[in-house]
Design an enzyme around this catalytic site. Structure first.
Site, PDB file in Angstrom:
ATOM      1  N   TYR A   1      -1.764  11.987  -0.460  1.00 32.53           N
ATOM      2  CA  TYR A   1      -1.388  11.239  -1.655  1.00 32.53           C
ATOM      3  C   TYR A   1      -2.589  10.390  -2.060  1.00 32.53           C
TER       4      TYR A   1
ATOM      5  N   ARG B   1       7.869 -13.118  34.463  1.00 29.33           N
ATOM      6  CA  ARG B   1       6.846 -14.158  34.597  1.00 29.33           C
ATOM      7  C   ARG B   1       7.471 -15.486  35.002  1.00 29.33           C
TER       8      ARG B   1
ATOM      9  N   GLN C   1      10.230 -21.205  24.807  1.00 30.18           N
ATOM     10  CA  GLN C   1      10.042 -19.743  24.820  1.00 30.18           C
ATOM     11  C   GLN C   1      11.210 -19.086  24.066  1.00 30.18           C
TER      12      GLN C   1
ATOM     13  N   ARG D   1      11.043 -19.283  20.317  1.00 33.58           N
ATOM     14  CA  ARG D   1      10.071 -18.401  19.661  1.00 33.58           C
ATOM     15  C   ARG D   1      10.505 -16.936  19.764  1.00 33.58           C
TER      16      ARG D   1
ATOM     17  N   GLU E   1       1.126   0.667   0.619  1.00 36.33           N
ATOM     18  CA  GLU E   1       2.389   0.893  -0.106  1.00 36.33           C
ATOM     19  C   GLU E   1       2.819  -0.327  -0.900  1.00 36.33           C
TER      20      GLU E   1
HETATM   21  C1  LIG Z   1       1.402   5.946   9.820  1.00 32.52           C
HETATM   22  C2  LIG Z   1       1.848   4.600  10.279  1.00 32.52           C
HETATM   23  C3  LIG Z   1       2.975   4.099   9.462  1.00 32.52           C
HETATM   24  C4  LIG Z   1       3.792   3.037  10.160  1.00 32.52           C
HETATM   25  C5  LIG Z   1       4.951   2.605   9.367  1.00 32.52           C
HETATM   26  C6  LIG Z   1       5.948   3.640   9.301  1.00 32.52           C
HETATM   27  C7  LIG Z   1       6.205   4.140   7.905  1.00 32.52           C
HETATM   28  C8  LIG Z   1       6.168   5.587   7.881  1.00 32.52           C
HETATM   29  C9  LIG Z   1       6.197   6.112   6.511  1.00 32.52           C
HETATM   30  C10 LIG Z   1       5.174   6.667   5.902  1.00 32.52           C
HETATM   31  C11 LIG Z   1       3.810   6.802   6.367  1.00 32.52           C
HETATM   32  C12 LIG Z   1       2.874   6.409   5.291  1.00 32.52           C
HETATM   33  C13 LIG Z   1       1.738   5.653   5.819  1.00 32.52           C
HETATM   34  C14 LIG Z   1       1.219   4.709   4.818  1.00 32.52           C
HETATM   35  C15 LIG Z   1       0.253   5.352   3.881  1.00 32.52           C
HETATM   36  C16 LIG Z   1      -0.012   4.498   2.738  1.00 32.52           C
HETATM   37  C17 LIG Z   1       0.010   5.007   1.516  1.00 32.52           C
HETATM   38  C18 LIG Z   1      -0.269   4.185   0.326  1.00 32.52           C
HETATM   39  O1  LIG Z   1      -0.549   3.025   0.401  1.00 32.52           O
HETATM   40  S1  LIG Z   1      -0.144   4.992  -1.179  1.00 32.52           S
HETATM   41  C19 LIG Z   1      -0.592   3.844  -2.416  1.00 32.52           C
HETATM   42  C20 LIG Z   1       0.420   2.777  -2.616  1.00 32.52           C
HETATM   43  N1  LIG Z   1       0.076   1.974  -3.747  1.00 32.52           N
HETATM   44  C21 LIG Z   1       0.829   1.025  -4.208  1.00 32.52           C
HETATM   45  O2  LIG Z   1       1.865   0.737  -3.648  1.00 32.52           O
HETATM   46  C22 LIG Z   1       0.391   0.395  -5.493  1.00 32.52           C
HETATM   47  C23 LIG Z   1       1.184  -0.833  -5.852  1.00 32.52           C
HETATM   48  N2  LIG Z   1       1.234  -0.990  -7.305  1.00 32.52           N
HETATM   49  C24 LIG Z   1       2.286  -0.602  -8.056  1.00 32.52           C
HETATM   50  O3  LIG Z   1       3.255  -0.060  -7.539  1.00 32.52           O
HETATM   51  C25 LIG Z   1       2.228  -0.881  -9.539  1.00 32.52           C
HETATM   52  O4  LIG Z   1       0.960  -0.882 -10.042  1.00 32.52           O
HETATM   53  C26 LIG Z   1       2.901  -2.212  -9.882  1.00 32.52           C
HETATM   54  C27 LIG Z   1       2.304  -3.361  -9.096  1.00 32.52           C
HETATM   55  C28 LIG Z   1       4.378  -2.085  -9.584  1.00 32.52           C
HETATM   56  C29 LIG Z   1       2.697  -2.550 -11.367  1.00 32.52           C
HETATM   57  O5  LIG Z   1       3.128  -1.494 -12.178  1.00 32.52           O
HETATM   58  P1  LIG Z   1       2.690  -1.396 -13.732  1.00 32.52           P
HETATM   59  O6  LIG Z   1       1.249  -1.532 -13.835  1.00 32.52           O
HETATM   60  O7  LIG Z   1       3.288  -0.188 -14.345  1.00 32.52           O
HETATM   61  O8  LIG Z   1       3.208  -2.669 -14.425  1.00 32.52           O
HETATM   62  P2  LIG Z   1       4.581  -3.409 -14.540  1.00 32.52           P
HETATM   63  O9  LIG Z   1       4.621  -3.881 -15.948  1.00 32.52           O
HETATM   64  O10 LIG Z   1       4.630  -4.434 -13.485  1.00 32.52           O
HETATM   65  O11 LIG Z   1       5.711  -2.328 -14.361  1.00 32.52           O
HETATM   66  C30 LIG Z   1       6.336  -1.667 -15.432  1.00 32.52           C
HETATM   67  C31 LIG Z   1       7.808  -1.545 -15.156  1.00 32.52           C
HETATM   68  O12 LIG Z   1       8.001  -0.585 -14.102  1.00 32.52           O
HETATM   69  C32 LIG Z   1       8.730  -1.184 -13.035  1.00 32.52           C
HETATM   70  N3  LIG Z   1       8.300  -0.554 -11.797  1.00 32.52           N
HETATM   71  C33 LIG Z   1       7.114  -0.702 -11.174  1.00 32.52           C
HETATM   72  N4  LIG Z   1       7.101   0.069 -10.076  1.00 32.52           N
HETATM   73  C34 LIG Z   1       8.264   0.729 -10.037  1.00 32.52           C
HETATM   74  C35 LIG Z   1       8.820   1.677  -9.138  1.00 32.52           C
HETATM   75  N5  LIG Z   1       8.144   2.073  -8.028  1.00 32.52           N
HETATM   76  N6  LIG Z   1      10.034   2.153  -9.383  1.00 32.52           N
HETATM   77  C36 LIG Z   1      10.740   1.741 -10.457  1.00 32.52           C
HETATM   78  N7  LIG Z   1      10.264   0.833 -11.347  1.00 32.52           N
HETATM   79  C37 LIG Z   1       9.044   0.340 -11.141  1.00 32.52           C
HETATM   80  C38 LIG Z   1       8.374  -2.631 -13.144  1.00 32.52           C
HETATM   81  O13 LIG Z   1       9.301  -3.436 -12.453  1.00 32.52           O
HETATM   82  C39 LIG Z   1       8.401  -2.831 -14.627  1.00 32.52           C
HETATM   83  O14 LIG Z   1       9.759  -2.876 -15.025  1.00 32.52           O
HETATM   84  P3  LIG Z   1      10.182  -3.696 -16.304  1.00 32.52           P
HETATM   85  O15 LIG Z   1       9.752  -5.112 -16.055  1.00 32.52           O
HETATM   86  O16 LIG Z   1       9.477  -3.091 -17.456  1.00 32.52           O
HETATM   87  O17 LIG Z   1      11.659  -3.553 -16.348  1.00 32.52           O
HETATM   88  C1  LIG Z   2      -4.064   1.856   6.569  1.00 30.66           C
HETATM   89  C2  LIG Z   2      -4.002   2.107   5.110  1.00 30.66           C
HETATM   90  C3  LIG Z   2      -3.586   3.358   4.675  1.00 30.66           C
HETATM   91  C4  LIG Z   2      -3.573   3.641   3.309  1.00 30.66           C
HETATM   92  N1  LIG Z   2      -3.216   4.880   2.895  1.00 30.66           N
HETATM   93  C5  LIG Z   2      -3.263   5.190   1.578  1.00 30.66           C
HETATM   94  C6  LIG Z   2      -2.959   6.500   1.123  1.00 30.66           C
HETATM   95  O1  LIG Z   2      -2.630   7.380   1.901  1.00 30.66           O
HETATM   96  N2  LIG Z   2      -3.051   6.770  -0.195  1.00 30.66           N
HETATM   97  C7  LIG Z   2      -3.393   5.816  -1.095  1.00 30.66           C
HETATM   98  O2  LIG Z   2      -3.457   6.120  -2.294  1.00 30.66           O
HETATM   99  N3  LIG Z   2      -3.677   4.548  -0.696  1.00 30.66           N
HETATM  100  C8  LIG Z   2      -3.630   4.226   0.602  1.00 30.66           C
HETATM  101  N4  LIG Z   2      -3.907   2.945   1.018  1.00 30.66           N
HETATM  102  C9  LIG Z   2      -4.312   1.950   0.036  1.00 30.66           C
HETATM  103  C10 LIG Z   2      -3.243   0.889  -0.195  1.00 30.66           C
HETATM  104  O3  LIG Z   2      -2.168   1.419  -0.891  1.00 30.66           O
HETATM  105  C11 LIG Z   2      -3.843  -0.288  -0.966  1.00 30.66           C
HETATM  106  O4  LIG Z   2      -4.827  -0.869  -0.154  1.00 30.66           O
HETATM  107  C12 LIG Z   2      -2.747  -1.259  -1.318  1.00 30.66           C
HETATM  108  O5  LIG Z   2      -1.937  -0.750  -2.341  1.00 30.66           O
HETATM  109  C13 LIG Z   2      -3.286  -2.647  -1.715  1.00 30.66           C
HETATM  110  O6  LIG Z   2      -4.124  -2.543  -2.802  1.00 30.66           O
HETATM  111  P1  LIG Z   2      -5.590  -3.176  -2.801  1.00 30.66           P
HETATM  112  O7  LIG Z   2      -6.294  -2.709  -1.599  1.00 30.66           O
HETATM  113  O8  LIG Z   2      -6.149  -2.855  -4.151  1.00 30.66           O
HETATM  114  O9  LIG Z   2      -5.377  -4.709  -2.680  1.00 30.66           O
HETATM  115  P2  LIG Z   2      -5.708  -5.801  -3.788  1.00 30.66           P
HETATM  116  O10 LIG Z   2      -4.751  -5.658  -4.903  1.00 30.66           O
HETATM  117  O11 LIG Z   2      -7.136  -5.771  -4.143  1.00 30.66           O
HETATM  118  O12 LIG Z   2      -5.357  -7.116  -2.971  1.00 30.66           O
HETATM  119  C14 LIG Z   2      -6.300  -8.139  -2.647  1.00 30.66           C
HETATM  120  C15 LIG Z   2      -5.621  -9.502  -2.842  1.00 30.66           C
HETATM  121  O13 LIG Z   2      -5.363  -9.707  -4.216  1.00 30.66           O
HETATM  122  C16 LIG Z   2      -4.024 -10.162  -4.405  1.00 30.66           C
HETATM  123  N5  LIG Z   2      -3.520  -9.666  -5.711  1.00 30.66           N
HETATM  124  C17 LIG Z   2      -3.721  -8.460  -6.284  1.00 30.66           C
HETATM  125  N6  LIG Z   2      -3.089  -8.390  -7.465  1.00 30.66           N
HETATM  126  C18 LIG Z   2      -2.457  -9.549  -7.645  1.00 30.66           C
HETATM  127  C19 LIG Z   2      -1.620 -10.088  -8.670  1.00 30.66           C
HETATM  128  N7  LIG Z   2      -1.284  -9.386  -9.745  1.00 30.66           N
HETATM  129  N8  LIG Z   2      -1.149 -11.336  -8.523  1.00 30.66           N
HETATM  130  C20 LIG Z   2      -1.442 -12.064  -7.430  1.00 30.66           C
HETATM  131  N9  LIG Z   2      -2.224 -11.614  -6.417  1.00 30.66           N
HETATM  132  C21 LIG Z   2      -2.727 -10.376  -6.530  1.00 30.66           C
HETATM  133  C22 LIG Z   2      -3.241  -9.554  -3.258  1.00 30.66           C
HETATM  134  O14 LIG Z   2      -2.075 -10.327  -2.974  1.00 30.66           O
HETATM  135  C23 LIG Z   2      -4.269  -9.621  -2.120  1.00 30.66           C
HETATM  136  O15 LIG Z   2      -4.179 -10.891  -1.512  1.00 30.66           O
HETATM  137  C24 LIG Z   2      -3.941   2.645   2.380  1.00 30.66           C
HETATM  138  C25 LIG Z   2      -4.337   1.374   2.829  1.00 30.66           C
HETATM  139  C26 LIG Z   2      -4.369   1.109   4.175  1.00 30.66           C
HETATM  140  C27 LIG Z   2      -4.802  -0.252   4.637  1.00 30.66           C
END
Ligand SMILES: CCCCCCCC/C=C\CCCCC/C=C/C(=O)SCCNC(=O)CCNC(=O)[C@H](O)C(C)(C)COP(=O)(O)OP(=O)(O)OC[C@H]1O[C@@H](n2cnc3c(N)ncnc32)[C@H](O)[C@@H]1OP(=O)(O)O
Ligand SMILES: Cc1cc2nc3c(=O)[nH]c(=O)nc-3n(C[C@H](O)[C@H](O)[C@H](O)COP(=O)(O)OP(=O)(O)OC[C@H]3O[C@@H](n4cnc5c(N)ncnc54)[C@H](O)[C@@H]3O)c2cc1C
Length: 643
Positions: A115, A290, A310, A313, A404
């Site tokens: 992804y 312990r 302990q 916490r 995420e």
């Molecule tokens: C392997 C070890 C794991 C251990 C743990 C076990 C778990 C196992 C499971 C899986 C393994 C995966 C391992 C992790 C790998 C990691 C992967 C990643 O990280 S992938 C990348 C993830 N990235 C993000 O999450 C990005 C975050 N940002 C966003 O989601 C968006 O940009 C945003 C912050 C939500 C902003 O969105 P946008 O720019 O569109 O602006 P808004 O105006 O805020 O939003 C518009 C409207 O849409 C609504 N909204 C936003 N998101 C959603 C959604 N997901 N679903 C439905 N609606 C959504 C938002 O609320 C706004 O609504 P309105 O206000 O218009 O009503």
């Molecule tokens: C182990 C690991 C695995 C990952 N795997 C994947 C993957 O498989 N695929 C993928 O696509 N991505 C992956 N990611 C990326 C991950 O999804 C992003 O790092 C995550 O979404 C956070 O975004 P960022 O790094 O841009 O943080 P940033 O947004 O740059 O955050 C930096 C700081 O800015 C603050 N900040 C940012 N925006 C705002 C705001 N609007 N208001 C207030 N504070 C704000 C945050 O709170 C934070 O303190 C992975 C990351 C890690 C660490």
């Protein structure tokens, strides 16, 4: 209690069977992991993942069993992204034809996917992504390109060395016009010899925090140099591009593009209790073994678990593990319901589900990461040893606060949902987790009726306190927001208070789900009574920790807050006799815990001593480097002494 923790007798049996399968197979040995270099570590993980896939097929494991198997293997690897994100992205965002073509290939692992959303310059701000997908009408293709350094895809798991395909998020451009970010299925590597396809630059982003945990994963960097893909590889359930280059949006809301994140956030909440319970199990068992101080007449010293500090916490973390287990179970059912609705084009519950998954993901991951570190400290100095199992668990878990959806960014999403709910109050009755906001008048007017510490042992009193605190904080934010001419400016200005109000709302959800659980589904009265104690500990611990909120909103008097704390302390002595039973109920095997301190048999000291001797430094008395670098110093010292 094991059944209550697992959710049902069947669920217990499945997870127990998979735990034993992994623990009894030498291929899944993991104690030696911390000693391996990166390349060996990675190869070792590939070997285990291949063997696991063979087992899944040979033993014809169900999807549920396969999930548990991967869980107990306990090593992040490319299959996490494949199963948890690549497949769900196609399921949720693909058209019927796309699902028919791609899902069978993915489900049989003839292709391996990741992804690829995050870039070097943008993670949280998805709309800020820079990778472009430009439609070429002549060839009926999209041209994928990385126009800047910051547009390089950065982080996707499994992408550096393994994945053959990726869902790539990029800005769609047709005839020079931007149409927002969309997902595209892109082949990354040859299915013949695994080499990267022309036009792609692929590599690993480097070592991560901790040693033997997340470095088993090949998080990758990817750049495109005008790479062409067929038009039908844009995921087209939400919007479509015709071969004439017409962009059309279906009735499906744009937010569905973010659907995979909702799905994984739900899984992350369900998994938080696994990580926290693991740390709590280690710290509790060790705290019983312990002993420090308190010997009387030459008798044994006090078990550290008997110190009140302990307990204060440890036991709230024990209670939190149970709270997260139940809220994870509840969130899963909410998610299953929304998934069925989405398939039937009913999008009405999506905003609430998004707010719940985002907020609970933030709440549970933050508390779990902090909780693991607290458990490490609860084990004193020995907690700092890798053989305690705690440092690596922390290193593995802590990125969950960032991936995420960074936790603060997620809480701000909850705030948006709450503010919207409050501003619609005049004409739309809130439902589900926001229903309490429909009862603002009594919640703003009535104050707490508690008069004695015992009065706090009442689910209604607790629930009302959490509802009143959340309602007062949310309504307070709403009133202050209304004073701003520009709502976005107001939102930014009040964001600290909004995040605090969102946390109060999410804590209310966890507390009320725990209470609901007690009212319905507990097998056996003894189990129920014990869980009631944990439920009160969880709620009163939160109340004590955030008493500033409860007092500032005027719902509680300082006297009532201190009665809650008095009750909390009394409850700790009720947890103590069952502490070991509570953690044994997690059913974590020694293999899974991977901790000398958390051993089931409590045989800690001989095993700690034994583990130390396995360190490579103990292979010989005089190790490499001593003669070259230490002896000259010793001799030089002699020289100065002569002077
Ligand atoms: C392997 C070890 C794991 C251990 C743990 C076990 C778990 C196992 C499971 C899986 C393994 C995966 C391992 C992790 C790998 C990691 C992967 C990643 O990280 S992938 C990348 C993830 N990235 C993000 O999450 C990005 C975050 N940002 C966003 O989601 C968006 O940009 C945003 C912050 C939500 C902003 O969105 P946008 O720019 O569109 O602006 P808004 O105006 O805020 O939003 C518009 C409207 O849409 C609504 N909204 C936003 N998101 C959603 C959604 N997901 N679903 C439905 N609606 C959504 C938002 O609320 C706004 O609504 P309105 O206000 O218009 O009503
Ligand atoms: C182990 C690991 C695995 C990952 N795997 C994947 C993957 O498989 N695929 C993928 O696509 N991505 C992956 N990611 C990326 C991950 O999804 C992003 O790092 C995550 O979404 C956070 O975004 P960022 O790094 O841009 O943080 P940033 O947004 O740059 O955050 C930096 C700081 O800015 C603050 N900040 C940012 N925006 C705002 C705001 N609007 N208001 C207030 N504070 C704000 C945050 O709170 C934070 O303190 C992975 C990351 C890690 C660490």
């Amino acid at each position: 209690m094991k059944v209550a923790w697992a959710g049902s007798r069947e669920a217990f049996q499945v997870s127990d069977r998979m735990a034993k399968l992994v623990a009894n197979d030498p291929v899944f040995e993991k104690f030696s992991k911390p000693m391996l270099g990166r390349k060996e570590l990675f190869k070792n993980t590939l070997r285990k993942a291949a063997y696991a896939w063979k087992l899944i097929n040979d033993l014809r494991l169900t999807e549920e069993e396969a999930k548990w198997l991967r869980h107990y293997i306990d090593e992040p690897n490319y299959t996490d992204l494949h199963w948890e994100m690549f497949v769900p992205a196609i399921e949720g965002q693909g058209t019927k034809e796309q699902k028919k073509k791609w899902l069978p290939l993915a489900q049989t692992m003839q292709i391996i996917g990741t992804y690829a959303q995050t870039e070097l310059g943008h993670g949280s701000n998805v709309q800020g992504l820079e990778t472009t997908a430009t439609f070429d009408r002549q060839t009926d293709e999209f041209v994928m390109h990385s126009p800047t350094l910051t547009s390089s895809k950065w982080w996707p798991g499994g992408m550096a060395k393994v994945a053959t395909h990726a869902i790539v998020y990029a800005r769609l451009i047709i005839d020079g016009l931007f149409h927002g970010v969309h997902g595209f299925i892109v082949q990354l590597r040859s299915l013949e010899d695994h080499s990267p396809l022309p036009g792609l630059t692929l590599g690993d982003i480097g070592m991560k925090f901790g040693h033997g945990t997340y470095n088993t994963m090949d998080n990758g960097v990817l750049r495109f140099d005008h790479v062409r893909i067929p038009r039908n590889q844009m995921l087209m359930r939400v919007s479509q591009v015709t071969k004439e280059g017409k962009y059309a949006q279906s009735d499906v809301p744009r937010q569905l593009l973010y659907g995979t994140m909702v799905s994984v956030r739900q899984t992350i909440v369900a998994d938080a209790s696994k990580a926290l319970s693991r740390a709590v199990c280690i710290a509790t068992r060790y705290s019983v073994v312990r002993r420090q101080f308190g010997s009387r007449n030459g008798g044994p010293e006090t078990q550290v678990i008997d110190y009140k500090t302990q307990q204060s916490r440890l036991f709230p973390l024990l209670a939190s593990a149970y709270a997260f287990r139940f809220v994870g179970e509840w969130l899963k059912s909410l998610y299953i319901d929304v998934k069925q609705r989405l398939e039937a084009n009913d999008f009405s519950t999506l905003p609430e589900t998004h707010a719940c998954t985002a907020g609970l993901k933030a709440l549970t991951t933050a508390a779990t990461a902090d909780g693991i570190e607290e458990c490490r400290k609860l084990c004193g100095g020995h907690g700092y040893l890798i053989s305690s199992g705690l440092p690596e668990l922390f290193a593995f878990y802590v990125p969950a606060c960032s991936y995420e959806g960074e936790n603060v960014v997620m809480m701000l999403q909850v705030a948006r949902f709450l503010v919207k709910t409050v501003s619609n109050l005049g004409y739309k009755q809130p439902v589900g987790t926001a229903a309490y906001l429909g009862r603002v008048t009594p919640l703003l007017q009535n104050n707490c009726a508690v008069q004695t510490a015992e009065d706090w042992l009442n689910p209604d009193a607790i629930l009302e306190a959490f509802e009143a605190r959340a309602a007062r904080m949310v309504i307070g934010c709403g009133e202050r927001l209304a004073m701003f001419e520009n709502p976005e400016e107001g939102f930014a200005e009040l964001s600290i208070d909004l995040v605090e109000a969102s946390l109060a709302h999410c804590q209310l959800i966890t507390v009320s789900v725990f209470i609901q659980k007690l009212n319905h589904e507990i097998p056996g009265n003894g189990v129920k009574r014990s869980l009631e104690v944990l439920c009160y500990v969880y709620a009163l611990f939160l109340l004590h920790k955030h008493q500033g909120d409860f007092l500032a909103t005027g719902y509680l008097t300082p006297k009532q807050a201190s009665l809650a704390n008095e009750q909390l302390r009394t409850l700790y002595s009720k947890v103590r006799p069952n502490a070991i039973a509570f953690v044994d109920s997690f059913n974590h095997m020694d293999h899974y815990l991977c901790s000398v301190l958390g051993r089931y048999d409590g045989n800690v000291y001989p095993k700690l001593y034994e583990a130390a001797w396995k360190d490579p430094l103990n292979d010989s008395d005089i190790v490499d480097g001593i003669q070259q670098y230490v002896q000259p110093i010793l001799k030089q010292k002699l020289h100065y002494a002569k002077l």
